[in-house]
Design a protein around this motif. Structure first.
Motif, PDB file in Angstrom:
ATOM      1  N   MET A  96       0.782  -1.235   0.000  1.00 25.67           N
ATOM      2  CA  MET A  96       0.000   0.000   0.000  1.00 25.67           C
ATOM      3  C   MET A  96       0.817   1.290   0.000  1.00 25.67           C
ATOM      4  SD  MET A  96      -2.979  -1.221   2.667  1.00 25.67           S
ATOM      5  CE  MET A  96      -1.789  -1.985   3.775  1.00 25.67           C
ATOM      6  N   GLY A  97       2.116   1.187   0.302  1.00 27.24           N
ATOM      7  CA  GLY A  97       2.900   2.410   0.404  1.00 27.24           C
ATOM      8  C   GLY A  97       4.027   2.520  -0.584  1.00 27.24           C
ATOM      9  N   CYS A  98       4.135   1.553  -1.484  1.00 21.46           N
ATOM     10  CA  CYS A  98       5.303   1.514  -2.372  1.00 21.46           C
ATOM     11  C   CYS A  98       4.857   1.370  -3.826  1.00 21.46           C
ATOM     12  CB  CYS A  98       6.219   0.360  -1.968  1.00 21.46           C
ATOM     13  SG  CYS A  98       7.857   0.403  -2.727  1.00 21.46           S
ATOM     14  N   ASP A  99       5.000   2.449  -4.602  1.00 23.37           N
ATOM     15  CA  ASP A  99       4.649   2.413  -6.027  1.00 23.37           C
ATOM     16  C   ASP A  99       5.843   1.908  -6.841  1.00 23.37           C
ATOM     17  OD1 ASP A  99       6.413   4.555  -6.073  1.00 23.37           O
ATOM     18  OD2 ASP A  99       4.834   6.075  -6.252  1.00 23.37           O
ATOM     19  N   ASN A 100       5.739   1.964  -8.160  1.00 22.58           N
ATOM     20  CA  ASN A 100       6.799   1.427  -9.026  1.00 22.58           C
ATOM     21  C   ASN A 100       8.123   2.161  -8.827  1.00 22.58           C
ATOM     22  OD1 ASN A 100       5.128  -0.530 -10.143  1.00 22.58           O
ATOM     23  ND2 ASN A 100       4.467   0.785 -11.824  1.00 22.58           N
TER      24      ASN A 100
ATOM     25  N   ASP B 274      11.687   0.439  -7.443  1.00 21.47           N
ATOM     26  CA  ASP B 274      13.003   0.547  -8.085  1.00 21.47           C
ATOM     27  C   ASP B 274      14.089   0.875  -7.067  1.00 21.47           C
ATOM     28  OD1 ASP B 274      11.929   0.015 -10.566  1.00 21.47           O
ATOM     29  OD2 ASP B 274      11.737   2.123 -11.150  1.00 21.47           O
ATOM     30  N   ILE B 275      13.705   1.592  -6.020  1.00 24.93           N
ATOM     31  CA  ILE B 275      14.669   1.993  -4.998  1.00 24.93           C
ATOM     32  C   ILE B 275      14.922   0.878  -3.991  1.00 24.93           C
ATOM     33  CG2 ILE B 275      15.079   3.603  -3.087  1.00 24.93           C
ATOM     34  CD1 ILE B 275      13.388   5.663  -4.662  1.00 24.93           C
ATOM     35  N   VAL B 276      13.847   0.234  -3.517  1.00 25.79           N
ATOM     36  CA  VAL B 276      13.976  -0.666  -2.368  1.00 25.79           C
ATOM     37  C   VAL B 276      14.111  -2.140  -2.733  1.00 25.79           C
ATOM     38  CG1 VAL B 276      12.612   0.952  -0.995  1.00 25.79           C
ATOM     39  CG2 VAL B 276      11.475  -1.031  -2.011  1.00 25.79           C
ATOM     40  N   TRP B 277      13.822  -2.507  -3.981  1.00 28.33           N
ATOM     41  CA  TRP B 277      13.744  -3.928  -4.346  1.00 28.33           C
ATOM     42  C   TRP B 277      14.998  -4.706  -3.973  1.00 28.33           C
ATOM     43  CZ3 TRP B 277       9.809  -6.950  -5.264  1.00 28.33           C
ATOM     44  CH2 TRP B 277      10.021  -8.202  -5.836  1.00 28.33           C
ATOM     45  N   LYS B 278      16.144  -4.105  -4.153  1.00 30.56           N
ATOM     46  CA  LYS B 278      17.405  -4.800  -3.882  1.00 30.56           C
ATOM     47  C   LYS B 278      17.556  -5.181  -2.413  1.00 30.56           C
ATOM     48  CE  LYS B 278      20.106  -0.547  -3.142  1.00 30.56           C
ATOM     49  NZ  LYS B 278      18.899   0.305  -3.029  1.00 30.56           N
ATOM     50  N   ASP B 279      16.834  -4.500  -1.537  1.00 33.59           N
ATOM     51  CA  ASP B 279      16.963  -4.744  -0.102  1.00 33.59           C
ATOM     52  C   ASP B 279      15.816  -5.558   0.482  1.00 33.59           C
ATOM     53  OD1 ASP B 279      19.412  -3.195   0.453  1.00 33.59           O
ATOM     54  OD2 ASP B 279      18.203  -1.482  -0.191  1.00 33.59           O
ATOM     55  N   ILE B 280      14.851  -5.919  -0.358  1.00 28.29           N
ATOM     56  CA  ILE B 280      13.726  -6.729   0.122  1.00 28.29           C
ATOM     57  C   ILE B 280      14.197  -8.172   0.310  1.00 28.29           C
ATOM     58  CG2 ILE B 280      11.417  -7.584  -0.420  1.00 28.29           C
ATOM     59  CD1 ILE B 280      11.489  -4.622   0.096  1.00 28.29           C
ATOM     60  N   PRO B 281      13.933  -8.785   1.461  1.00 24.67           N
ATOM     61  CA  PRO B 281      14.307 -10.195   1.657  1.00 24.67           C
ATOM     62  C   PRO B 281      13.677 -11.090   0.595  1.00 24.67           C
ATOM     63  CG  PRO B 281      13.682  -9.185   3.738  1.00 24.67           C
ATOM     64  CD  PRO B 281      13.340  -8.197   2.669  1.00 24.67           C
ATOM     65  N   LEU B 282      14.379 -12.146   0.222  1.00 20.76           N
ATOM     66  CA  LEU B 282      13.945 -13.031  -0.856  1.00 20.76           C
ATOM     67  C   LEU B 282      12.545 -13.583  -0.623  1.00 20.76           C
ATOM     68  CD1 LEU B 282      14.722 -14.407  -3.500  1.00 20.76           C
ATOM     69  CD2 LEU B 282      15.713 -16.282  -2.162  1.00 20.76           C
ATOM     70  N   LYS B 283      12.248 -13.961   0.604  1.00 15.48           N
ATOM     71  CA  LYS B 283      10.930 -14.522   0.919  1.00 15.48           C
ATOM     72  C   LYS B 283       9.827 -13.509   0.635  1.00 15.48           C
ATOM     73  CE  LYS B 283       8.309 -16.638   4.715  1.00 15.48           C
ATOM     74  NZ  LYS B 283       8.346 -17.023   6.150  1.00 15.48           N
ATOM     75  N   GLU B 284      10.086 -12.237   0.922  1.00  9.26           N
ATOM     76  CA  GLU B 284       9.075 -11.200   0.694  1.00  9.26           C
ATOM     77  C   GLU B 284       8.971 -10.845  -0.781  1.00  9.26           C
ATOM     78  OE1 GLU B 284       7.181 -10.847   3.187  1.00  9.26           O
ATOM     79  OE2 GLU B 284       8.653 -12.102   4.211  1.00  9.26           O
ATOM     80  N   LYS B 285      10.068 -10.978  -1.512  1.00 12.34           N
ATOM     81  CA  LYS B 285       9.999 -10.789  -2.962  1.00 12.34           C
ATOM     82  C   LYS B 285       9.070 -11.837  -3.582  1.00 12.34           C
ATOM     83  CE  LYS B 285      14.535  -8.682  -3.819  1.00 12.34           C
ATOM     84  NZ  LYS B 285      15.876  -8.857  -4.404  1.00 12.34           N
ATOM     85  N   TRP B 286       9.205 -13.062  -3.111  1.00 14.70           N
ATOM     86  CA  TRP B 286       8.367 -14.151  -3.621  1.00 14.70           C
ATOM     87  C   TRP B 286       6.893 -13.887  -3.299  1.00 14.70           C
ATOM     88  CZ3 TRP B 286       7.694 -17.691  -6.990  1.00 14.70           C
ATOM     89  CH2 TRP B 286       6.806 -18.745  -6.799  1.00 14.70           C
TER      90      TRP B 286
END
Length: 341
Positions: free
Chosen positions: A143-147, A151-163
């Motif tokens: 709800m708080g993160c648009d495209n 682009d900024i935070v994706w690299k720091d998202i844990p793998l499980k949460e990316k999935w």
């Protein structure tokens, strides 16, 4: 060979479900689809930014912005002590499960809009730094993160949460987290229009002022109730604890933004109930999380304040949230010692 059409039934059923699921990709379910709690707050914070931009008083007075999670909901302009109140205005952007990623993205967007505060309060909770607690990160991603944010935070998202996030994209109803009991209730009452902010009482309550939420304005709840809540949230948040790596870079990025823009900054650790603080002691939170955070904050010229100490207000709404009555004296402490320093 005999025809076996029943073998196609699972395929047809899957295609039907997949098609129905795509209904939840419609903008109506993402632009303004207010259920309860988290979705209302995250939508209101976007509206609050627009209100702040249009507020002439905010450009005429010294502006304070508050960022953090629900522990900082009660920070309010009403709490600014006299004689300082006539010179200050305050907008509160704290959000449910307001992790540092969210605070950084919010501040970055506000600065890009031309909004520059004189003073910023960044409220931090150690629970947000445990990367194994995916339910803490989920509200921000949904709800708080648009495209641009992704682009900024994706690299720091844990793998499980990316999935989990990718599954939300494949199965749209997951990303909506449809509250069926609320849907049923609104259907029975003929109140489906409450999904729109114009008719949503919770949104109207939050949006009435400048972002603060004073629902924790009780003097104190019974000790028995708070102790039960301690066991509940202690098991949920602190049954185990691992200090992750995803959020620290965004505390630093936040501090870097405030230093570059010459914004006076206070990094705050809100107080929790004493029995709940024992969970912090079990995992040495002060030593492994707060003290390194203090060092980093001070290296960027920010002030730091730890309210988890003797002599700080001991009125609580629950194990994790102080009573709003605590914030009267605490706001005075902040203004005398930091905002006006």
């Amino acid at each position: 060979m005999k025809s076996k059409p029943f073998l196609l039934y699972p395929v047809v059923l899957f295609l039907f479900i997949f098609f129905v699921d795509k209904i939840f990709l419609l903008p109506i379910f993402h632009d303004e689809f207010l259920q309860a709690g988290n979705s209302v707050f995250y939508f209101q914070r976007k509206e609050l930014a627009k209100r702040l931009l249009a507020d002439k008083e905010a450009s005429e007075k010294n502006l304070t912005l508050v960022f953090g999670d629900s522990r900082s909901y009660p920070f309010s302009e009403l709490g600014i002590p006299e004689p300082y109140r006539k010179n200050w205005t305050l907008y509160n952007f704290s959000s449910p499960q307001g992790i540092p990623m969210n605070s950084y993205i919010q501040l970055k967007k506000l600065l890009a809009m031309g909004i520059k505060p004189e003073f910023v309060i960044l409220s931090l909770s150690p629970e947000a730094f445990d990367d194994n607690k995916g339910f803490i990160l989920s509200p921000f991603l949904r709800m708080g993160c648009d495209n641009e944010c992704l682009d900024i935070v994706w690299k720091d998202i844990p793998l499980k949460e990316k999935w989990a996030y990718l599954l939300d994209k494949v199965f749209s109803i997951r990303s909506v987290e449809l509250n069926l009991s609320l849907l049923s209730s609104r259907l029975k009452r003929g109140k489906l229009k409450e999904y729109k902010s114009k008719y949503n009482e919770e949104f109207q309550l939050i949006n009435y002022t400048k972002g603060e939420y004073l629902m924790y304005g009780v003097q104190s709840n019974p000790i028995e109730k708070i102790k039960k809540d301690t066991l509940r949230i202690g098991s949920l948040y602190m049954g185990s604890y691992t200090l992750g790596s995803s959020q620290r870079p965004y505390v630093e990025a936040f501090l870097d933004l405030t230093r570059k823009n010459q914004i006076k900054t206070l990094v705050l650790w809100p107080k929790v109930y004493g029995d709940y603080y024992k969970y912090y002691e079990k995992f040495h939170i002060k030593e492994v999380w707060w003290e390194p955070t203090e060092i980093m904050a001070k290296s960027y010229g920010a002030y730091t304040l730890n309210w988890n100490k003797e002599g700080t207000c001991d009125l609580f709404n629950d194990a994790s949230h102080q009573s709003a009555f605590c914030f009267i004296d605490q706001m005075k402490e902040i203004w005398v010692n930091y905002a006006e320093r």
